[in-house]
Design an enzyme around this catalytic site. Structure first.
Site, short mmCIF file in Angstrom:
data_model
loop_
_atom_site.label_atom_id
_atom_site.label_comp_id
_atom_site.label_asym_id
_atom_site.label_seq_id
_atom_site.Cartn_x
_atom_site.Cartn_y
_atom_site.Cartn_z
N GLU A 36 4.82 2.09 -45.39
CA GLU A 36 5.09 1.88 -47.05
C GLU A 36 5.14 3.31 -46.99
OE1 GLU A 36 5.03 -0.11 -49.53
OE2 GLU A 36 5.71 -1.84 -47.95
N GLY A 37 4.76 4.12 -46.80
CA GLY A 37 4.47 6.36 -46.94
C GLY A 37 5.93 6.28 -46.67
N HIS A 38 6.67 5.61 -46.46
CA HIS A 38 8.89 5.91 -46.53
C HIS A 38 8.93 5.18 -47.59
CE1 HIS A 38 7.63 7.24 -41.74
NE2 HIS A 38 7.99 8.26 -42.13
N GLN A 154 4.99 20.91 -44.16
CA GLN A 154 6.65 20.38 -44.15
C GLN A 154 7.29 20.76 -45.54
OE1 GLN A 154 7.83 17.77 -41.46
NE2 GLN A 154 7.77 15.97 -43.45
N SER A 187 2.77 7.50 -38.71
CA SER A 187 3.44 6.73 -38.17
C SER A 187 2.34 6.91 -36.95
CB SER A 187 5.09 7.13 -37.36
OG SER A 187 5.21 7.21 -38.57
O1 PAF Z 1 8.73 14.28 -41.97
C1 PAF Z 1 9.01 13.86 -41.09
O2 PAF Z 1 9.29 12.10 -40.34
C2 PAF Z 1 10.25 14.99 -40.27
O3 PAF Z 1 9.32 15.99 -39.90
C3 PAF Z 1 11.22 15.22 -40.27
C4 PAF Z 1 11.65 15.80 -42.49
C5 PAF Z 1 12.68 14.16 -40.44
C6 PAF Z 1 12.43 16.56 -39.84
O4 PAF Z 1 12.39 15.20 -38.47
#
Ligand code: PAF
Length: 280
Positions: A36-38, A154, A187
Site C-alpha cells: 500500500e505504501g507504493h 534515501q 517489502s
Molecule cells: O526505494 C527503493 O525501492 C529503491 O531504493 C529504489 C529507489 C527503487 C532504487 O533502487
C-alpha cells in the site's frame, strides 16, 4: 492498458512519444514486492499526471555482499495486477544486464550524506541507490518522481543528487503508510514471523515517544534517545543498529531538538533490519 517494457531502447521510445504529445509523466521507482505504501505513491502520481510510469528493478548495486539480494521478495505478476488496477501506463522492468551491461563502471558518490546513519552499516548502499535512480530518472524523464518518506535518508540523498546535478524533475516524498498498529509498511516485513511483527512495533512506539517528548518541550536529545532505547530494549528480538535525531537536510546529529528535526532509527528484529523515522 498496462504495458510492461523490459528494454531500455523501447522505454526511451515510449517516453519520447509521451513528450512529443506533451503528456506529463509521473514516475515511481520501485524494487517490486509492492504494498500500500507504493500504491499511495502511484495514486498521487496518477492524480498529478497524464501518464504514470513505474519501474520494477531489484538493484543489485544497493545490496551489500551479506545482504538479502537473493531472497528479496519478487512478485512481478502480482505487482503488475495491482498496477494495472491503479491505471498505471508503463512498467519499466529491465533485467540486470540491461541496466548494467558488461563494462559498466560509473559510480555516483554522495559525499557527506552516504556514510551517515544507514550508510554506516550498509557501506556502498547509497551509491548503489544513487546510480540506479540517476539512470532511471534520466530514462523516464518524469515531471515528478515519488518516493516514500520511510526511506528518509534515501529521499535526502536523492533530493541532493537532483539539486547538485540540476536534473529537471521534482522529487516528492510522501508520508509513510503504516498498519493500524503503526508498523511502517516495507517489502521486508514479509521476512517477519507473527511474533516478530508484534516486536517490530517497537520502532513506531519509540518514535511516538520521541515525538511526544519533543511536543512537551523536551529538547535534550540524550534524554529522548535514552527513552527510545528503553522502549526497544523491552523487546526480546530487537537489537538497535542506530537511533539518532538529525537535521532534515544535512543528516547531522543534533544535541538539542529544533522543529523540523527528524528522529531516525534502524533496528534488527531477529535477522530483519527495519528502519523508520518521524518528523519532530
Ligand atoms: O526505494 C527503493 O525501492 C529503491 O531504493 C529504489 C529507489 C527503487 C532504487 O533502487
Amino acid at each position: 492498458m498496462l504495458q510492461t517494457i523490459p528494454s531500455i531502447q523501447d522505454f526511451k521510445q515510449k517516453i519520447r512519444s509521451f513528450k512529443y504529445n506533451h503528456l506529463t509523466i509521473g514516475f515511481v521507482p520501485t524494487m517490486g514486492a509492492l504494498h500500500e505504501g507504493h500504491l499511495s505513491l502511484v495514486r498521487q502520481a496518477k492524480r498529478e499526471h497524464n501518464k504514470v510510469v513505474v519501474s520494477i528493478f531489484v538493484n543489485p548495486l544497493q545490496f551489500g555482499v551479506n545482504e538479502d539480494f537473493q531472497k528479496y521478495p519478487r512478485t512481478f505478476e502480482r505487482d503488475c495486477e495491482l498496477l494495472s488496477k491503479e491505471g498505471v501506463d508503463i512498467v519499466f522492468c529491465p533485467d540486470r544486464e540491461e541496466m548494467y551491461p558488461p563494462g559498466f563502471c560509473t559510480a555516483v558518490i554522495i559525499n557527506n550524506l552516504e556514510d551517515k546513519l544507514c550508510g554506516k552499516s550498509r557501506p556502498g548502499h547509497f551509491r548503489g541507490v544513487a546510480v540506479a535512480v540517476l539512470k532511471l530518472l534520466n530514462l523516464a524523464q518524469p515531471d515528478n518522481a515519488y518516493f516514500g518518506q520511510k526511506d528518509f535518508q534515501q529521499t535526502v540523498v536523492i533530493k541532493r543528487l537532483v539539486s547538485d546535478l540540476h536534473l529537471d524533475v521534482r522529487i516528492k516524498a510522501l508520508p509513510t503508510v503504516r498498519t493500524e498498529e503503526g508498523l511502517a509498511l516495507s517489502s521486508r516485513n514479509t521476512y517477519l514471523s507473527e511474533l516478530e511483527k508484534k516486536d517490530a512495533l517497537c520502532l513506531y512506539k519509540a518514535l511516538v515517544k520521541a515525538r511526544s517528548m519533543a511536543d512537551s518541550g523536551i529538547i535534550n536529545v540524550k534524554k529522548v534517545i535514552q527513552e527510545m532505547e528503553n522502549i526497544i530494549c523491552g523487546y526480546a528480538s530487537a537489537t538497535i543498529d542506530y537511533i539518532s535525531i538529525v537535521n532534515a537536510e544535512t543528516l547531522e546529529s543534533v544535541t538539542s531538538i529544533e522543529k523540523g528535526d527528524v528522529a531516525v532509527l534502524a533496528v534488527r528484529i531477529g535477522k530483519t533490519r527495519l528502519i523508520d523515522n518521524m518528523l519532530l
